[in-house]
Structure formats: structure tokens, C-alpha cells
Enzyme design. Sequence first.
Site, mmCIF file in Angstrom:
data_model
loop_
_atom_site.group_PDB
_atom_site.id
_atom_site.type_symbol
_atom_site.label_atom_id
_atom_site.label_comp_id
_atom_site.label_asym_id
_atom_site.label_seq_id
_atom_site.Cartn_x
_atom_site.Cartn_y
_atom_site.Cartn_z
ATOM 1 C CE LYS A 24 -7.588 0.140 3.341
ATOM 2 N NZ LYS A 24 -6.828 -0.949 3.704
ATOM 3 C CG ASN A 25 -2.089 0.707 2.292
ATOM 4 O OD1 ASN A 25 -3.437 0.253 3.030
ATOM 5 N ND2 ASN A 25 -1.738 0.479 1.151
ATOM 6 N NE ARG A 84 -3.103 -8.578 6.717
ATOM 7 C CZ ARG A 84 -3.288 -9.727 7.138
ATOM 8 N NH1 ARG A 84 -4.338 -10.286 7.732
ATOM 9 N NH2 ARG A 84 -1.801 -10.436 7.248
ATOM 10 C CG ASP A 90 -8.769 -6.292 0.550
ATOM 11 O OD1 ASP A 90 -10.253 -5.764 0.529
ATOM 12 O OD2 ASP A 90 -8.023 -5.491 0.181
ATOM 13 C CG ASP A 142 -2.499 -2.395 -2.402
ATOM 14 O OD1 ASP A 142 -2.835 -3.549 -2.456
ATOM 15 O OD2 ASP A 142 -2.069 -1.605 -1.526
ATOM 16 C CG MET A 172 4.174 -9.502 -3.390
ATOM 17 S SD MET A 172 4.213 -7.646 -2.855
ATOM 18 C CE MET A 172 4.241 -7.890 -1.455
#
Length: 437
Positions: free
Chosen positions: A22-23, A97, A121, A321, A343
Site C-alpha cells: 500500500k505505502n 492522506r 488514520d 505500522d 512516533m
Amino acid sequence: MGTFQIEGGHRLSGEIQPQGAKNEALQILCAVLLTSDKVSISNIPDILDVNKLINLLRNLGVKVEKTGKGSYTFQSDDLDLDYLSSDQFKKDGSGLRGSIMIVGPLLARFGKGFIPKPGGDKIGRRRLDTHFEGFIKLGAEFRYNKEERFYGVEAPNGLKGDFMLLEEASVTGTANIVMAAVLAEGKTTIYNAACEPYLQQLCKMLNSMGANIKGVGSNLLEIEGVKELGDCEHRILPDMIEIGSWIGLAAMTQSEITIKNVNWGMLGLIPTTFRKLGIHLEQRGDDIFIPAHTDGYEVQSFIDGSIMNISDAPWPGFTPDLLSIVLVIATQARGSVLIHQKMFESRLFFVDKLIDMGAKIILCDPHRATVIGHDFKSQLKATTMSSPDIRAGISLLIAALSAKGTSTIHNIEQIDRGYENIDERLRAIGAKIERVD
């Protein structure tokens, strides 16, 4: 609002193929705006966030053609830049985002880029300063419409390379700046750049299009600007977050599962971190084999005997993640572990749902939680809950699949944002899960 109903307590078995990352997909898709030539991309995951971005590109005028499962061509030769001023763009951009990463390519190619404040998120503050400070260093002018929550950068005289030391090694920030710098005049040096595998993939793709990026895989990138970029073919990596999720699922349900074609060389500390929790995993070619942990798994301690501490860090550190997955796995481990989420200050707030299921967790503060494992002597109990974000959502789903009884998870759109057809894929390995609209 969609809902999952999960009958937990069943052992699973079989093979599962991870989806495309996904990223990486969100970065790669934005990069198609840098050229008027056709770009072919394969292994694109069919998930909500990625589909939203593809739809945004279509509305911007990108010619999109699906050529097979997960395979598309994109051509940005006749863009409608007026779309950037439309109400539809404000709606499309604010719901995702990853849309922030269209700004760099648009700025580089057309001298201007705009974006509404992006969504995503709700895991705490996620600043955009790194993106815009980088653009300003390249010669762009920044403006922000506070009433409409709209960001913009313009460079009517073009961009010029410069040296910059990033305040934080932001992955999306680095990606955005790199995409702007590849068409800037002269040399750009980015120090403290993110170097995640997905960022490496973006740089490799841009180089194949004609960019000149050196230092790929390090935190010091040197970019010689070029006049234009051309076509390319690119394949997206398997999603390492999903791979970590399946490792966690196998451990929690004491199941024997093989994860296929994981690209071991890009997993970094993920296998090592799971082994610290006592989870056995075996490399078989490019697959991961996880045996059924019928005798449970025991958390290691540090050399001096102190409690194991697992924390996140920018690559090559452990990805944030997967901390939610690690936390859930720890609830049934033998021993205790301190989870330190450095983070994002809101990412651990889903633990109250696990506590309701019977987990022994002490939330020390917004960033730290101590988990005392049950060693499978006390099974989690089924409950009704709601998914607050993608990673917490998959963690709660794993907990429900291991729990005794039937659980209900609402707001599963959050899970669908990051996981492709997850209910069908889980049923294929024996999970009792149904989607209810």
C-alpha cells in the site's frame, strides 16, 4: 458502515499471498504525473486508499487503463489543472492522506501544486512541515488558506536544486521532495532522507524514467535534475506490513501458515523482531513458513535479564505500522514485554478493547504499554468493538480470530483501506469470518 462477524478459536492452515505494498503504491501512483509518457505498474493492491488515489488521478485527467489484475497503465499527457481549484478536488484530496504526494510532481512539472488538508488514520499529529520546507528550499512559495484548510506551493520561475537537512526522516516528505527535485535545475542534496524499501522503489522507478538519483537506500540522496522523464514499467513490492500481520495471525491462532513470495531481502528487522517474541519462522526459498505454536511462544529478555522492549524507529528500524500487531501477539506470549510507540501518540489507544477481551495490558502513557502474556492459559473473550484505524483494525481482527466466541467489529472500512479482500482470503485458510453490510 460495514461489519465483520468472527467466530474465533479455530486453527487455520494453508498458504497466503501478500498483496502489493500500500505505502509504495501511493508514492508510485503520484509519480506518474511527472511524465506525459505512458507508465505501466503491476501488483497494485485493490484497496480503498489506493482506489481513491486512482480515482483522483482520473479526475485530474490522467488516462487510466486496467490491463489485468493489479496491473494498470497511466498517461498524464492532458491534465485538467482546473480540477485542482474545484470542490470535487477538495473532497477527493481531503479523504486520503497519500494525496499530499501529488504536490511534488505537479510543482516540478507545472510550477504549482495544491492540496486540501489530507485525511487518513487518526493516530495523532502527522505534520506536513517537512514536505513544504523542502519545496521552499527548492525555490517554491508557500501559502495556506486557513479558512478552507488548503495548502499551495508555486514556483513560476521553476525549481532550483539546493542542500537540505530534513528535520525528520519523513517517508512521504522525502518522496514528495524527491519527485519535485528530479526536474529541478541543478543538484539537490537531501540529508536525513527516509530510506524505507518503498522510497528505494520510488527512486529506482524514477531512475528508470531517466532521473539521476544517487545514494538510493541511504539517508543521503543526491539528485541531478533533468529536463524531462519518460515511460517505464514498474512492479510493486509485496506489502511487508501485511506479511507481519500474517505472522501475527499464525502465532495467535497457533496455526501452520506459509506466506508466499515475501521478498526476504526487503523485510529488514521484521523477522528478527517476531523471533524476539519467541515466534518460530523459517525461510523456505522466498516464502515464510510459520509452524503451529501448539506449545506457545516465550518472549526473550535482554542479555542483562531486563524486560524486552520493542519500539519503532525510521528504517532500518522496526516499522511503527507493526507495533499494534506485536502488542496483540504479546497478549498470549509467555512472559512480559514493553511496547514503546515513539512516533504516533494515539496509536496505542485501542488497547482498551483488548483489555475488555481479557488481555493484561498496562497503558503507561500515550506512547508505552506493558503487556503480561497469558501463555494461552486464558483465552481472550469475544466482544463487540470498532476499528479506529487500519493497523489497530487488523490487530483487533487477529485478536477476534483467536478469541473464544463470536466477535463483532464495526467500521471495517478502516481495515479495507489497507487489506485487499481480507475476509475472502482468511476464509480460504479456514477462518470463520463474515462481512455484514
